[in-house]
Design an enzyme around this catalytic site. Sequence first.
Site, PDB file in Angstrom:
ATOM      1  N   TYR A 177       0.836  -1.200   0.000  1.00 58.41           N
ATOM      2  CA  TYR A 177       0.000   0.000   0.000  1.00 58.41           C
ATOM      3  C   TYR A 177       0.870   1.248   0.000  1.00 58.41           C
ATOM      4  CZ  TYR A 177       1.024   0.591   5.008  1.00 58.41           C
ATOM      5  OH  TYR A 177       1.660   0.774   6.218  1.00 58.41           O
ATOM      6  N   CYS A 178       0.282   2.360  -0.435  1.00 54.60           N
ATOM      7  CA  CYS A 178       0.956   3.659  -0.404  1.00 54.60           C
ATOM      8  C   CYS A 178      -0.112   4.742  -0.241  1.00 54.60           C
ATOM      9  CB  CYS A 178       1.798   3.873  -1.663  1.00 54.60           C
ATOM     10  SG  CYS A 178       0.847   3.801  -3.200  1.00 54.60           S
ATOM     11  N   THR A 179       0.267   6.000  -0.374  1.00 57.98           N
ATOM     12  CA  THR A 179      -0.644   7.105  -0.072  1.00 57.98           C
ATOM     13  C   THR A 179      -1.904   7.104  -0.936  1.00 57.98           C
ATOM     14  OG1 THR A 179       1.270   8.434   0.575  1.00 57.98           O
ATOM     15  CG2 THR A 179      -0.808   9.602   0.209  1.00 57.98           C
ATOM     16  N   ILE A 206      -4.093   4.603   0.818  1.00 56.98           N
ATOM     17  CA  ILE A 206      -4.556   4.922   2.175  1.00 56.98           C
ATOM     18  C   ILE A 206      -5.671   5.962   2.140  1.00 56.98           C
ATOM     19  CG2 ILE A 206      -3.824   5.710   4.459  1.00 56.98           C
ATOM     20  CD1 ILE A 206      -0.872   5.142   3.369  1.00 56.98           C
TER      21      ILE A 206
END
Length: 319
Positions: A177-179, A206
């Site tokens: 996952y990332c921003t 996220i």
Amino acid sequence: MSDYQVLLYYKYTTIDDPETFAKEHLAACKEMELKGRILVATEGINGTVSGTVEATNKYMDYMANDARFADMVFKIDAADAHAFKKMHVRPRAEIVSLSLEEDVNPLEVTGTYLEPSEFREALLDEDTVILDARNDYEFDIGHFRGAVRPDIQNFRELPGWIEDNREQLADKKIVTYCTGGIRCEKFSGWLKTAGFDDVSQLHGGIATYGKNEETKGELWDGQMYVFDERIAVPINQVNPTIVGKDYFDGTPCERYINCANPYCNKQILASVENEKKYLRSCSHDCRVHPANLYTKNLSKEEFTERLQAINESSPEMVQ
């Protein structure tokens, strides 16, 4: 109701002439009185902009009228003011870089998309490795519970970290996952080309997980780091916690500052009191560095006194 909005977005799509596109796009953004940072490359666009609700809505309509971006998803945050000081649109070789000899095209290979509810299930699965694809300082202020923290300061260091830890990750089910999703699109694709078979990613990142009506950001601890003047934003609507720790004394903290030595510029979590106490510097070497932007405003006497208060000495006092 807030008067401003912040838009986070990206799209992997072909832009034949990034230089011309960037110039024309900058003019359009300025005309709409937007501020922000946008990167464009032949592989697509990656941006965050802020403006009034009217201006940002106009921008989304403007982008929707371009066939290349007609289905682009915007993550929208309410704001009280601009999140940037200026407007930049810059052409680049890539919109995100893993510094690979042979780049990965997410339109051709990428990890399986998990919607927020599916991702929450993965978080609760002990047999799944949840891998944070962001930088270490992003992780330190907030992350998903149980996620692995790669020891990296830049996204392009991630493949090297994976190779160094390949044995622990081999044959594992990996979810990353990332921003907002852009880094994971490329990183998960690289994982697949690097021999990892079971690779998934949080669709929309996220930011999407935090706004999802079903998950409400649950199982996220801390805040989400953002690359604008807000620095961090809340995600968990269910049971928010603080995980950030003050660089100097380890107490709970969600306030980032940059080391005042411009040759260091390290981001550290620090309270207002500790920022003052330690002269906004991450180390003694940075405190006594001649280019320090904080100490240059202090008299020689005050500088010496402040150092002595934390049991340090100025260079001329060392024999």
